[in-house]
Design an enzyme around this catalytic site. Structure first.
Site, mmCIF file in Angstrom:
data_model
loop_
_atom_site.group_PDB
_atom_site.id
_atom_site.type_symbol
_atom_site.label_atom_id
_atom_site.label_comp_id
_atom_site.label_asym_id
_atom_site.label_seq_id
_atom_site.Cartn_x
_atom_site.Cartn_y
_atom_site.Cartn_z
ATOM 1 N N LYS A 22 0.846 -1.091 -0.048
ATOM 2 C CA LYS A 22 0.026 -0.176 0.112
ATOM 3 C C LYS A 22 0.979 1.375 -0.128
ATOM 4 O O LYS A 22 0.580 2.233 -0.640
ATOM 5 C CB LYS A 22 -0.927 0.013 1.175
ATOM 6 N N ASN A 23 1.928 1.244 0.866
ATOM 7 C CA ASN A 23 2.603 2.506 1.078
ATOM 8 C C ASN A 23 3.689 2.852 -0.150
ATOM 9 O O ASN A 23 4.413 3.664 -0.208
ATOM 10 C CB ASN A 23 3.551 2.481 2.411
ATOM 11 N N ARG A 104 -4.465 10.958 4.020
ATOM 12 C CA ARG A 104 -3.256 12.000 4.125
ATOM 13 C C ARG A 104 -2.357 11.739 3.168
ATOM 14 O O ARG A 104 -1.734 12.918 2.621
ATOM 15 C CB ARG A 104 -2.625 11.722 5.671
ATOM 16 N N CYS A 128 -4.431 12.801 12.412
ATOM 17 C CA CYS A 128 -5.189 11.617 12.374
ATOM 18 C C CYS A 128 -5.185 11.067 13.689
ATOM 19 O O CYS A 128 -4.507 11.557 14.677
ATOM 20 C CB CYS A 128 -4.515 10.891 11.308
ATOM 21 N N ARG A 133 -0.127 15.575 11.587
ATOM 22 C CA ARG A 133 0.761 14.905 10.350
ATOM 23 C C ARG A 133 1.298 16.043 9.525
ATOM 24 O O ARG A 133 0.575 16.185 8.719
ATOM 25 C CB ARG A 133 -0.016 13.941 9.543
ATOM 26 N N PRO A 134 2.291 16.922 10.018
ATOM 27 C CA PRO A 134 2.742 18.254 9.360
ATOM 28 C C PRO A 134 3.293 17.744 7.897
ATOM 29 O O PRO A 134 3.628 16.866 7.787
ATOM 30 C CB PRO A 134 3.588 18.631 10.413
ATOM 31 N N VAL A 135 3.365 18.912 7.210
ATOM 32 C CA VAL A 135 3.862 18.562 5.907
ATOM 33 C C VAL A 135 4.979 19.696 5.526
ATOM 34 O O VAL A 135 5.387 20.127 4.543
ATOM 35 C CB VAL A 135 2.899 18.746 4.578
ATOM 36 N N ASP A 136 5.291 20.248 6.538
ATOM 37 C CA ASP A 136 6.427 21.565 6.577
ATOM 38 C C ASP A 136 7.801 21.054 5.958
ATOM 39 O O ASP A 136 8.275 21.902 5.061
ATOM 40 C CB ASP A 136 6.645 21.887 7.861
ATOM 41 N N ASP A 322 4.947 1.129 11.847
ATOM 42 C CA ASP A 322 3.700 0.436 11.259
ATOM 43 C C ASP A 322 3.530 -0.919 11.828
ATOM 44 O O ASP A 322 2.419 -1.491 11.564
ATOM 45 C CB ASP A 322 3.838 0.388 9.709
ATOM 46 N N ILE A 344 8.698 7.806 16.347
ATOM 47 C CA ILE A 344 8.215 8.418 15.138
ATOM 48 C C ILE A 344 6.825 9.301 15.237
ATOM 49 O O ILE A 344 7.040 10.327 14.826
ATOM 50 C CB ILE A 344 7.999 7.328 14.008
ATOM 51 N N ARG A 414 -8.428 0.017 5.013
ATOM 52 C CA ARG A 414 -7.593 0.934 4.159
ATOM 53 C C ARG A 414 -6.174 0.440 3.661
ATOM 54 O O ARG A 414 -5.624 0.648 2.852
ATOM 55 C CB ARG A 414 -7.250 2.100 5.108
HETATM 56 C C1 EPZ Z 1 4.779 7.174 5.983
HETATM 57 O O1 EPZ Z 1 3.801 8.254 6.339
HETATM 58 C C2 EPZ Z 1 3.730 6.096 5.683
HETATM 59 N N1 EPZ Z 1 2.649 6.251 5.116
HETATM 60 C C3 EPZ Z 1 3.232 5.806 7.285
HETATM 61 O O2 EPZ Z 1 2.391 4.620 7.234
HETATM 62 C C4 EPZ Z 1 4.589 5.406 7.989
HETATM 63 O O3 EPZ Z 1 3.906 5.208 9.299
HETATM 64 C C5 EPZ Z 1 5.463 6.480 8.007
HETATM 65 O O4 EPZ Z 1 5.668 6.933 6.663
HETATM 66 C C6 EPZ Z 1 6.692 6.470 9.112
HETATM 67 O O5 EPZ Z 1 7.211 5.379 8.305
HETATM 68 C C7 EPZ Z 1 2.708 5.914 3.837
HETATM 69 O O6 EPZ Z 1 3.762 5.560 3.052
HETATM 70 C C8 EPZ Z 1 1.353 6.439 2.824
HETATM 71 P P1 EPZ Z 1 6.865 10.665 7.558
HETATM 72 P P2 EPZ Z 1 4.688 9.662 6.187
HETATM 73 O O7 EPZ Z 1 6.811 11.943 6.789
HETATM 74 O O8 EPZ Z 1 5.438 9.743 5.023
HETATM 75 C C9 EPZ Z 1 7.356 14.017 10.849
HETATM 76 C C10 EPZ Z 1 0.445 3.213 7.847
HETATM 77 O O9 EPZ Z 1 0.128 2.850 8.747
HETATM 78 N N2 EPZ Z 1 7.175 14.826 9.732
HETATM 79 O O10 EPZ Z 1 7.886 9.500 7.187
HETATM 80 O O11 EPZ Z 1 3.553 10.729 6.469
HETATM 81 C C11 EPZ Z 1 6.064 13.188 11.346
HETATM 82 O O12 EPZ Z 1 4.961 13.823 11.819
HETATM 83 C C12 EPZ Z 1 1.063 4.589 7.730
HETATM 84 O O13 EPZ Z 1 0.509 2.771 6.525
HETATM 85 C C13 EPZ Z 1 7.314 16.291 9.871
HETATM 86 O O14 EPZ Z 1 7.641 16.876 10.976
HETATM 87 O O15 EPZ Z 1 5.271 9.801 7.624
HETATM 88 C C14 EPZ Z 1 6.624 12.003 11.885
HETATM 89 O O16 EPZ Z 1 6.721 12.337 13.351
HETATM 90 C C15 EPZ Z 1 0.812 5.279 8.902
HETATM 91 N N3 EPZ Z 1 7.054 17.298 9.114
HETATM 92 C C16 EPZ Z 1 7.892 11.693 11.078
HETATM 93 O O17 EPZ Z 1 8.130 13.065 10.608
HETATM 94 C C17 EPZ Z 1 6.794 16.623 7.785
HETATM 95 O O18 EPZ Z 1 6.773 17.473 6.635
HETATM 96 C C18 EPZ Z 1 7.848 10.496 9.994
HETATM 97 O O19 EPZ Z 1 6.698 10.876 9.258
HETATM 98 C C19 EPZ Z 1 6.466 15.218 7.486
HETATM 99 C C20 EPZ Z 1 6.663 14.513 8.581
#
Ligand code: EPZ
Length: 436
Positions: A22-23, A104, A128, A133-136, A322, A344, A414
């Site tokens: 999925k991911n 997201r 969520c 879930r920031p995107v900064d 995960d 995380i 999902r």
């Molecule tokens: C991916 O999410 C996965 N989702 C998540 O799986 C997984 O838990 C996560 O990576 C971590 O491995 C998909 O691939 C669709 P991150 P992603 O950006 O990319 C912080 C599942 O259950 N962060 O790696 O959104 C964030 O808050 C899902 O299948 C910022 O601060 O996660 C977190 O603490 C859940 N700013 C850490 O980084 C940002 O701009 C890692 O998040 C982006 C992230």
């Protein structure tokens, strides 16, 4: 909303075919926005999140078609047919809130749209169940490549200034919680069409990043270093549609390995890649789970005695967040005290309360959960909250004494393809109750 009814106590025994990731599929479907001509994707699972992403790229001008599966030719359920995606119209670049709010990962269209169309408008994904879930970091990386951003009515609007093109550069993408998986993929998808070279430092190393890079290279992108913290990209002018098979779902694989261990069963898991779970195998072997690999098949068995362990979630190649909830379900029956620390996400312990309602003894101390092993769990009515917490409740229900009813299983739909069929086929007593 559907529920699962699970009667515990059966040992799982038999074969399960692991679905495509999925991911990996979600960002790869979004990356098809970058290509001229059709792309054919094999192994994309049938999941509600994939349906949402297909709907989103459809609204963004793509023709999306799921072909019928070929005859399975083996004893498992038929494989899903390939997914064909082709960009037909580039007028719309607005990812609407009512899709983004349900998933997201819609944020994955940001990089491809900005790179290919020079503009993207994406609803800001809310928080969520597992925390903010920031995107900064996504935005910071894309700004370094020359995109300009503003917010408009809850949307992020990113644009490349008129008459200009994204420009490659050296940029650092790490954040306070470490690398970002989808942020790395978003910036990589933009840099492949930027002018000049980009070095992405602090990149996520997850297999899903590597899989997306492999798709982009088949489309004509020039990328090296994927899977390491430093990805180098030489911008090209154009990408062409291609054919690609997504990697197996390592989180589904880990979930079923733990299911076999919990029920003291024996499972043969097919079409999977254990190299993507080295840290997980390390912890599970410490627990006492026997894991043997033969080519693309994994054989799992476990003794009755489960040793307590310590585990801290980390970015790849560390133990994936995960699979944290699923390991916790297993350690509820460990012989002694286990400790899990979630590094995380700030609030990924929603499953603790529900597991305790089933007789587990888990105490939260900030980012750490202390699990005192118990002799058995009792069936109960519990509530699914997020995708992986819900999977942990399915695992617990299969080993608990009595019946467990899990409400709101749309969370599970999902991310797990045909989970009740796959589990029933190896002996689990699980049925879906469709709420009219
Ligand atoms: C991916 O999410 C996965 N989702 C998540 O799986 C997984 O838990 C996560 O990576 C971590 O491995 C998909 O691939 C669709 P991150 P992603 O950006 O990319 C912080 C599942 O259950 N962060 O790696 O959104 C964030 O808050 C899902 O299948 C910022 O601060 O996660 C977190 O603490 C859940 N700013 C850490 O980084 C940002 O701009 C890692 O998040 C982006 C992230």
């Amino acid at each position: 909303m559907d529920s699962f009814l699970i009667r515990g106590g059966t040992r799982l025994k038999g074969k399960i075919e692991i679905s495509g990731s999925k991911n990996s599929s979600l960002p790869i479907v979004a990356a098809c926005l970058l290509a001229d001509g059709p792309t054919r994707l094999h192994g994309v699972p049938r999941l509600s999140d994939i349906d949402s992403m297909n709907k989103l790229v459809g609204e963004l001008g793509c023709h999306v078609f799921r072909n019928e599966p070929a005859a399975s030719g083996h004893d498992g359920p038929p494989l899903n047919g390939p997914l064909d995606i082709e960009v037909r119209d580039e007028k719309v670049s607005h990812a609407r809130y009512d899709i983004v709010k349900t998933m997201r990962a819609s944020i994955c269209v940001l990089g491809p749209l900005i790179a290919k169309r020079g503009r993207a408008q994406v609803a800001i994904p809310g928080g969520c169940a597992i925390g903010d879930r920031p995107v900064d970091l996504h935005i910071r990386g894309l700004m370094k490549l020359g995109a300009e951003f503003r917010t408009e009515g809850g949307d992020i609007v990113g644009e490349v200034p008129k008459g200009r093109r994204l420009k490659g550069c050296n940029l650092y993408l790490g954040g306070a919680q470490g690398p970002t998986v989808l942020g790395t993929i978003n910036v990589m998808c933009a840099a492949v069409l930027a002018e000049g070279n980009t070095v992405l430092v602090g990149a996520a190393c997850e297999p899903e990043v590597v899989d997306c890079a492999n798709l982009l290279k088949k489309m004509g992108a020039k990328i090296t270093g994927e899977g390491t913290p430093e990805i180098k990209i030489e911008g090209v002018d154009k990408l062409i549609g291609c054919e690609h098979r997504v990697i197996p779902d390592r989180i589904e694989l880990g979930t079923f390995i733990i299911a076999a261990a919990l029920t003291n069963g024996e499972l043969e898991l097919k079409h999977c890649n254990l190299d993507h779970l080295v840290a997980v195998v390390d912890r599970l072997e410490e627990v006492g789970v026997k894991i043997v690999r033969e080519n693309g098949t994994v054989f799992v068995s476990s003794s009755r005695r489960l040793n307590p362990v310590e585990m801290t979630t980390q970015p790849y190649p560390g133990f994936p967040t995960d699979l944290q909830a699923q390991l916790m379900a297993l350690l509820c029956l460990g012989d002694g005290m286990s400790v899990i620390t979630e590094r995380i996400f700030q609030d990924r312990f929603l499953h603790v309360g529900e597991l305790n309602r089933m007789g587990a003894k888990i105490r939260k101390e900030g980012p750490t959960a202390i699990i005192q092993g118990v002799r058995e769990l009792q069936g109960a009515n519990v509530m699914a909250s997020d995708l992986r917490a819900s999977a942990a409740l399915v695992l617990a229900g299969m080993v608990a004494r009595g019946t467990t009813k899990i409400d709101r299983v749309y969370h599970i739909d999902r991310g797990y393809e045909k989970i009740e069929q796959k589990l029933r086929a190896v002996g689990a007593d699980i049925e879906r109750i469709e709420e009219k």
